[in-house]
Design an enzyme around this catalytic site. Structure first.
Site, short mmCIF file in Angstrom:
data_model
loop_
_atom_site.label_atom_id
_atom_site.label_comp_id
_atom_site.label_asym_id
_atom_site.label_seq_id
_atom_site.Cartn_x
_atom_site.Cartn_y
_atom_site.Cartn_z
N LEU A 451 87.35 29.86 59.59
CA LEU A 451 87.45 30.37 60.95
C LEU A 451 88.61 31.34 61.12
CD1 LEU A 451 86.85 27.03 62.90
CD2 LEU A 451 85.20 28.86 62.50
N GLY A 452 89.64 31.18 60.32
CA GLY A 452 90.81 32.04 60.42
C GLY A 452 91.90 31.58 59.48
N SER A 455 99.92 32.49 58.22
CA SER A 455 100.92 32.45 57.16
C SER A 455 101.07 31.05 56.58
CB SER A 455 102.27 32.93 57.70
OG SER A 455 102.67 32.16 58.81
N PHE A 456 100.86 30.02 57.38
CA PHE A 456 101.08 28.65 56.93
C PHE A 456 99.79 27.89 56.66
CE2 PHE A 456 105.32 28.56 59.39
CZ PHE A 456 105.99 29.04 58.28
N SER A 458 95.08 27.72 56.82
CA SER A 458 93.73 28.25 57.02
C SER A 458 92.94 27.20 57.79
CB SER A 458 93.05 28.53 55.68
OG SER A 458 93.78 29.50 54.93
N ASP A 582 105.25 30.21 70.02
CA ASP A 582 104.35 31.18 69.39
C ASP A 582 103.10 31.38 70.24
OD1 ASP A 582 103.63 33.01 67.46
OD2 ASP A 582 102.71 31.54 66.14
#
Length: 762
Positions: A451-452, A455-456, A458, A582
């Site tokens: 799905l996406g 940086s840390f 998936s 974030d």
């Protein structure tokens, strides 16, 4: 409504998109028996006439809306409801009710069994007259701003089964009269300012769950507390000022699942009787003054999953049997006075090194070479074939602690006690998943299920059988090779175990294990939200999948309100506000009804949280373009930083431009770009799709001038709110509560004037 449907008996309108006020005409539905309006976007106040002519009304649930009460008169509906002699259930939870609960609550029907006002902003004291509701079996006032002492009169409510008063500002002592509640199975007084000792009279309550954590309770833990043989789910008394020993009666809790005594002043030795707790899965006695050795009786605790004995004064050697306990998934023995060799089997092995910590024990020796520990001076008393290992790393210790708290959250049943609601198909209680199950669920983490990625981590889509139902999930797999990923996992676990709100992502469980190559594996499992993230709706191909995927103004405005509601909840969280750190469109997920849920708490932290870490994660403050300018100067995180990110999010949502758009250049930025255009040239910066749409979401060039002008005026007001949130100086920014009120006013104005024009308010 009531005038047109005089014979209406059942009115079920939950889980829809209804907005605006509850129509006063509903008061005329004199035959109605049940009214359920749960989980909509209803605003305004509850009509004071509601209930005045409803003699047969038994159920009224208006939870999970935005209903307000800002003055005493707004609580007048309680007087009308006192006419409903058959009322059994009243649920007003998860709204925006303010002010004090009036004494008229004591005049409600004596048949009332369920009263819920949790997660509002109610102040003042708990009315003594609430004890007049003698047949009440559930009273939930969790998550408000209630103060003063707990009324002793609650001890007269002998039918109470659940009493949930956690996360308020209550003070004074726990009433000994609670011992009269001989039907009480759950008591939650956590997150208050209670003092005094724990009354031993609680032994007379048939409790299954007891949570007294995060208060200022003193004195020893009453021995009688360990004689409650019905305690089967948890006892949480952490973060108090309790003293004395752990009594030998601890072993009487043979059916308990979780015990947390951490962060107190408890001394003495761990009683040998602990081994009698055969069903105990989670034990945390960290940050006390315990001494002596680790009792050998722990070996009998076959169900134990997590054990935290850290930050005490324990001495002696590490028992070898800890390495052979097959079910043990997390162990923290750090910062004690342990000495000698360390077992290398089981949880002490290299493959499980992140699941155990023994750091801070200067007397330990040998271990795997990379630990560079001194060799033991005398190995003659040990088995010659035994390998020695000391499992270290601050990351491992922190991950373990977070995992203890995160997993224990899913062991306990969710406190939302809302009857007759459509809840998620995923049951959070006792859920456990393995690495193999997640591999199967995602078809081996196949690329077509991706799905996406960030940086840390998936995120993969998957399907699993849970509670005999096949459900769709989203699996967030941490990239542990990336520096800071472990801390991101900790942050997300720590945050999600403490927060719960309809506009926050719902976590199902976590998995901390090893993969098929014996590498560490960590993942968080969320409920899958089918409409993806906001970023894709704002910037991707609008005709994706052959459908018009543009968001029209009313939907964008509601999403903005949803996000503001979640931030307001986080910033008012007790005992400490939560900073998201974030906030951006890709971290706003949309469910099947286009309700927004803020997710990705990988950088989140509590306000004033210690920042001893020197890792890359500790220095992260968000994403370029959305992070507050003061973060670039190394300033500490604050709620002002989240407000800045929210302001940028608003500007992006209604201009259609990312803050990193090359159009702005280095010196301009989206804030100045919009500010220079307001108010006279607003149409130059507004997303062109919003200017061209009709109120059913289709584009048109033939809108009536009045509707176009209304939309432009409302968007301009939203942009002004975005500008107020994204001021460069933190103290110049409005608080999120102020922004929320402005957006609600804009939404109500738009709906009202649109209806006046004869158009539907989508």
């Amino acid at each position: 409504m009531g005038n047109n449907l005089p014979n209406l008996q059942l009115f079920f309108a939950s889980e829809n998109k209804f907005h605006g006020p509850i129509p006063p005409s509903l008061c005329n539905a004199s035959m109605v028996q049940m009214i359920e309006l749960v989980h909509n976007s209803l605003t305004g106040t509850i009509p004071n006439c509601l209930g005045s002519h409803m003699k047969s009304l038994s159920v009224l649930t208006i939870a999970l809306n935005q209903i307000q009460a800002t003055q005493d008169a707004d609580w007048g509906f309680l007087i009308s409801l006192s006419n409903c002699s058959n009322l059994q259930m009243l649920d007003l939870g998860d709204n925006m009710l303010e002010g004090e609960i009036p004494s008229s609550v004591g005049t409600l029907s004596r048949n009332l069994e369920y009263l819920n006002m949790e997660d509002n902003s109610i102040t003042g004291k708990i009315p003594q007259v609430i004890a007049n509701l003698t047949n009440l079996h559930t009273l939930v006032l969790y998550g408000n701003h209630l103060e003063g002492t707990i009324p002793t009169s609650l001890g007269k409510m002998k039918g109470l089964n659940l009493l949930i008063l956690g996360m308020n500002d209550l003070s004074g002592s726990i009433p000994p009269t609670f011992g009269n509640l001989t039907q009480l199975s759950e008591l939650d007084l956590s997150g208050n300012m209670l003092s005094g000792s724990i009354p031993s009279s609680l032994m007379w309550c048939p409790l299954q769950k007891l949570d007294l954590s995060n208060n200022s309770l003193v004195g020893p833990i009453p021995r009688n507390l360990f004689l409650i043989n019905t305690l089967s789910i948890y006892m949480k008394i952490q973060n108090n000022l309790l003293t004395g020993d752990l009594p030998i009666e601890l072993g009487n809790l043979k059916n308990i699942g979780e015990l947390d005594f951490s962060s107190n002043l408890i001394s003495g030795e761990i009683p040998i009787s602990l081994g009698e707790c055969q069903t105990l899965q989670y034990l945390n006695v960290s940050r006390n003054n315990l001494q002596g050795s680790i009792p050998s009786s722990i070996e009998k605790m076959k169900a134990l999953l997590m054990l935290d004995l850290s930050h005490n004064n324990l001495s002696g050697s590490i028992p070898e049997f800890l390495g052979s306990m097959e079910g043990l998934a997390g162990l923290n023995l750090s910062f004690n006075n342990l000495e000698g060799e360390v077992p290398t089997d089981g949880i002490f092995s290299n493959a499980a090194s992140a699941s155990a910590s023994v750091m801070g024990n200067d007397g330990l020796c040998d271990g795997i070479p990379q630990l560079k520990l001194p060799h033991c001076s005398n190995l003659t008393t040990k088995k010659p074939t035994q390998k020695l290992a000391i499992i270290f790393s601050i990351c491992g210790a922190v991950v373990f602690i977070a995992l203890v708290f995160a997993l224990s959250t899913f062991y306990s049943k969710r406190r939302k006690l809302k009857a007759n609601k459509q809840t998620s198909s995923i049951n959070e209680q006792y859920l456990r998943v393995s690495y193999a199950e997640l591999v199967s669920a995602t078809n081996g983490f196949a690329s077509e299920n991706l799905l996406g990625a960030g940086s840390f981590s998936s995120v993969y889509k998957g399907t699993m059988m849970m509670n005999d139902q096949q459900v769709v999930i989203a699996v967030k797999v941490l990239n542990l090779m990336q520096r800071g990923a472990s801390q991101s996992f900790v942050a997300e676990c720590e945050t999600l175990k403490c927060v719960r709100h309809r506009n926050l992502m719902k976590i199902v469980t976590v998995c901390s294990s090893i993969d098929f190559q014996n590498r560490d594996f960590k993942a968080l499992v969320y409920e899958y939200l089918p409409n993806g993230n906001l970023d894709k709706w704002l910037h991707h191909n609008p005709m994706e999948d052959g459908e018009n995927r543009r968001l029209h103004f009313r939907v964008r405005l509601q999403i903005a309100v949803d996000v503001a509601l979640s931030l307001e909840y986080l910033h008012q969280h007790k005992p400490m506000p939560v900073i998201h750190c974030d906030l951006k469109p890709s971290n706003v997920l949309l469910d099947g009804e286009m309700v927004a849920h803020v997710g990705d708490f990988g950088l989140a932290r509590f306000l004033h949280q210690g920042s001893e870490e020197t890792t890359s994660w500790a220095s992260m403050r968000g994403t370029i373009g959305y992070a507050a300018p003061e973060y670039g100067l190394g300033n500490e995180v604050s709620i002002h930083g989240d407000v800045y990110s929210y302001g940028i999010l608003l500007l992006e949502m209604f201009t259609g431009r990312r803050p990193t758009d090359s159009k702005f250049g280095e010196s301009l930025g989206i804030h100045k770009y919009v500010q220079m255009a307001l108010p006279d040239r607003a149409t130059e910066v507004i997303d062109r799709h919003l200017l061209a749409e009709t109120e059913d979401g289709e584009e048109s060039t033939s809108n009536s001038d009045s509707i176009v002008d209304l939309r432009i005026a409302c968007i301009t007001s939203v942009l002004c709110t975005g500008i107020s949130c994204s001021q460069e100086t933190p103290t110049d920014r409005i608080q999120i509560g102020g922004a929320l009120k402005e957006l609600l006013a804009i939404r109500d104005r738009f709906d009202k004037e649109l209806c006046a024009e004869g158009e539907p308010a989508n």
